[in-house]
Design an enzyme around this catalytic site. Structure first.
Site, PDB file in Angstrom:
ATOM      1  N   ARG A  27       0.817  -1.226   0.000  1.00 21.45           N
ATOM      2  CA  ARG A  27       0.000   0.000   0.000  1.00 21.45           C
ATOM      3  C   ARG A  27       0.844   1.267   0.000  1.00 21.45           C
ATOM      4  NH1 ARG A  27      -3.434  -3.095   3.664  1.00 21.45           N
ATOM      5  NH2 ARG A  27      -5.291  -3.750   2.519  1.00 21.45           N
TER       6      ARG A  27
ATOM      7  N   LYS B 245       3.578  11.311 -12.183  1.00 22.24           N
ATOM      8  CA  LYS B 245       2.707  10.486 -13.019  1.00 22.24           C
ATOM      9  C   LYS B 245       3.371   9.139 -13.243  1.00 22.24           C
ATOM     10  CE  LYS B 245      -0.020  13.768 -15.714  1.00 22.24           C
ATOM     11  NZ  LYS B 245      -0.371  14.230 -17.070  1.00 22.24           N
TER      12      LYS B 245
ATOM     13  N   GLU C  61      10.810  17.324 -25.690  1.00 14.16           N
ATOM     14  CA  GLU C  61      10.156  17.767 -24.459  1.00 14.16           C
ATOM     15  C   GLU C  61      10.739  19.087 -23.962  1.00 14.16           C
ATOM     16  OE1 GLU C  61       7.525  16.531 -23.118  1.00 14.16           O
ATOM     17  OE2 GLU C  61       7.374  14.410 -23.665  1.00 14.16           O
TER      18      GLU C  61
ATOM     19  N   LYS D 263       8.594  22.753 -15.232  1.00 10.57           N
ATOM     20  CA  LYS D 263       7.660  21.687 -14.867  1.00 10.57           C
ATOM     21  C   LYS D 263       7.380  21.696 -13.372  1.00 10.57           C
ATOM     22  CE  LYS D 263       6.197  17.009 -15.489  1.00 10.57           C
ATOM     23  NZ  LYS D 263       6.361  15.717 -16.172  1.00 10.57           N
TER      24      LYS D 263
ATOM     25  N   GLU E 218      -3.845  17.801 -12.243  1.00  9.97           N
ATOM     26  CA  GLU E 218      -4.577  18.306 -13.404  1.00  9.97           C
ATOM     27  C   GLU E 218      -6.023  18.649 -13.071  1.00  9.97           C
ATOM     28  OE1 GLU E 218      -4.261  15.966 -16.945  1.00  9.97           O
ATOM     29  OE2 GLU E 218      -2.086  16.004 -16.967  1.00  9.97           O
TER      30      GLU E 218
ATOM     31  N   ARG F  31      -1.882  22.056 -15.359  1.00  2.92           N
ATOM     32  CA  ARG F  31      -0.935  20.986 -15.673  1.00  2.92           C
ATOM     33  C   ARG F  31      -1.229  20.352 -17.025  1.00  2.92           C
ATOM     34  NH1 ARG F  31       1.545  16.105 -11.860  1.00  2.92           N
ATOM     35  NH2 ARG F  31       2.837  15.252 -13.521  1.00  2.92           N
TER      36      ARG F  31
ATOM     37  N   ASN G  98       0.679  18.564 -21.694  1.00  6.38           N
ATOM     38  CA  ASN G  98       0.328  17.533 -22.674  1.00  6.38           C
ATOM     39  C   ASN G  98       0.364  18.057 -24.108  1.00  6.38           C
ATOM     40  OD1 ASN G  98      -0.195  15.452 -20.769  1.00  6.38           O
ATOM     41  ND2 ASN G  98      -2.154  16.405 -20.292  1.00  6.38           N
TER      42      ASN G  98
ATOM     43  N   HIS H  73       0.725  15.748 -27.102  1.00  7.04           N
ATOM     44  CA  HIS H  73       0.586  14.365 -26.665  1.00  7.04           C
ATOM     45  C   HIS H  73      -0.687  13.689 -27.180  1.00  7.04           C
ATOM     46  CE1 HIS H  73       3.925  15.513 -24.173  1.00  7.04           C
ATOM     47  NE2 HIS H  73       3.985  14.327 -23.619  1.00  7.04           N
TER      48      HIS H  73
ATOM     49  N   HIS I  63       0.270  10.471 -28.888  1.00  9.45           N
ATOM     50  CA  HIS I  63      -0.096   9.146 -28.389  1.00  9.45           C
ATOM     51  C   HIS I  63      -0.833   8.335 -29.453  1.00  9.45           C
ATOM     52  CE1 HIS I  63       0.126  10.280 -23.821  1.00  9.45           C
ATOM     53  NE2 HIS I  63       1.301  10.086 -24.372  1.00  9.45           N
TER      54      HIS I  63
ATOM     55  N   HIS J 293       8.646   7.810 -28.021  1.00 11.36           N
ATOM     56  CA  HIS J 293       7.725   8.784 -27.444  1.00 11.36           C
ATOM     57  C   HIS J 293       8.067  10.233 -27.806  1.00 11.36           C
ATOM     58  CE1 HIS J 293       4.934  10.636 -24.691  1.00 11.36           C
ATOM     59  NE2 HIS J 293       5.917  11.269 -24.079  1.00 11.36           N
TER      60      HIS J 293
END
Length: 366
Positions: free
Chosen positions: A121, A143, A185, A227, A237, A242, A246, A249, A253, A267
């Site tokens: 956990r 993330k 990036e 960032k 987000e 935030r 993206n 992206h 993606h 990527h």
């Protein structure tokens, strides 16, 4: 040495950027080894380059390193590898007070952070990113995720690291293609909200890709600082701030999904093409001066990054690419927000985009 803090209250953490930091890793990480041990996750490419340095750094400290090495590449972001990692950690007797260390690029960072979130956990983890993309983007912000058959990064959690250790010198062994992919990036931060930084990239991108120490450090420090500020303002987000990270992206993606999340299009390359498409689509909608879109395309082309569907080696129909977008995490109420731009450094979140129009745009772009 430069230290930047991600300000998240009790979850705040430092990011240290220091040439040669890997050789001093024991001094930076030993207080995370409360049980006199650390659990290291890496991949087989990184293992051969940097694990010996890490072991040498911890020599004589009395801290034991438990190491798990995975196959390199995006395919490791899977249920199968996550299960292997968690089984290994449990077999080794990990406790909640132990710390995992991600030694690698974005794939290893994502896997380590997700495993740390779910084992017992929740255990702590730290990041030692070894690719430019990971140093300027994925190692910061918490993330963590794996991919699924439905799409990229759809199974995961927000889990902030306790510390990020960035050594620009490790990039000297990074393949040129991976360095360029990470540079996409870097460019993103200029396109989001800093036209001055994008102009710096236009003037200095060649130096960054030639591994000029001063230019490379500038690119890393500026990107990490940008960032960290955005994440501190909008960790999960919720406000939309935030979401600006993206940029490129949603298109990117879809291109990755179409190429099977393979080495055909890594990527950062997909993000580069995605940013160029986002600016071109912004022109189509009347938001952006065509000259700005041309500047973006020209710079990506100058540094040998994909800047349209052709250079991304994608020839799918617009409807097929839009079908990939339908699995995007940002879908809400059947609507997919898009990151578009009013100009360089003026990105915004558009919530009124017609996906049929996106498909038509992509068909026209083929």
């Amino acid at each position: 040495m430069t230290q930047i803090t991600v300000e998240l209250g009790e979850h705040s953490y430092p990011i240290l950027v220091e040439p040669g930091a890997l050789q001093q890793a024991a001094g930076h990480l030993q207080h995370f080894a409360s049980n006199r041990r650390l659990f290291i996750l890496t991949d087989r490419n990184v293992e051969s380059h940097f694990l010996p340095q890490l072991r040498q750094a911890f020599g004589g400290t009395g801290i034991e390193l438990f190491v798990k090495s995975l196959p390199a590449g995006e395919s490791s972001k899977s249920w199968r590898q996550l299960e292997r990692i968690t089984d290994w950690l449990l077999d080794e007797g990990i406790e909640r007070s132990d710390t995992l260390v991600a030694l690698g690029g974005g794939v290893i960072g994502d896997l380590t952070g997700f495993a740390a979130a779910i084992v017992k956990r929740g255990c702590g983890f730290v990041q030692i990113p070894t690719s430019l993309l990971a140093q300027v983007d994925s190692s910061v912000g918490g993330k963590t995720a794996i991919n699924s058959s439905a799409g990229k990064n759809l199974i995961g959690s927000f889990n902030q690291p306790r510390f990020v250790l960035i050594d620009p010198l490790v990039l000297n062994s990074l393949p040129d293609r991976e360095l360029r992919a990470g540079y996409a990036e870097v460019v993103k931060y200029g396109l989001i909200s800093d036209a001055t930084f994008f102009a710096w990239c236009e003037a200095n991108g060649g130096k960054v890709l030639n591994r000029d120490p001063e230019a490379l450090s500038k690119a890393i420090i500026h990107s990490v600082g940008a960032k960290a500020q955005i994440v501190g303002e909008d960790e999960k987000e919720l406000s939309g701030r935030r979401a600006l990270l993206n940029l490129g992206h949603t298109f990117g993606h879809a291109l990755e999904a179409e190429t099977g999340f393979s080495d055909k299009l890594v990527h950062g390359e997909a993000v580069a093409a995605g940013m160029a498409l986002a600016f071109a689509y912004s022109v189509r909608r009347g938001h952006c001066d065509p000259a700005d879109a041309e500047r973006v395309k020209a710079h990506l082309q100058a540094v040998n990054l994909p800047h349209d569907l052709s250079t991304a080696s994608v020839r799918a129909s617009g409807q097929r690419l839009v079908a990939h977008m339908m699995h995007d995490k940002k879908m809400s109420g059947g609507t997919l927000p898009f990151l578009l731009a009013n100009g360089i450094g003026q990105s915004f979140l558009a919530k009124d985009v017609d996906l049929d129009d996106v498909a038509a745009f992509l068909d026209e772009s083929t």
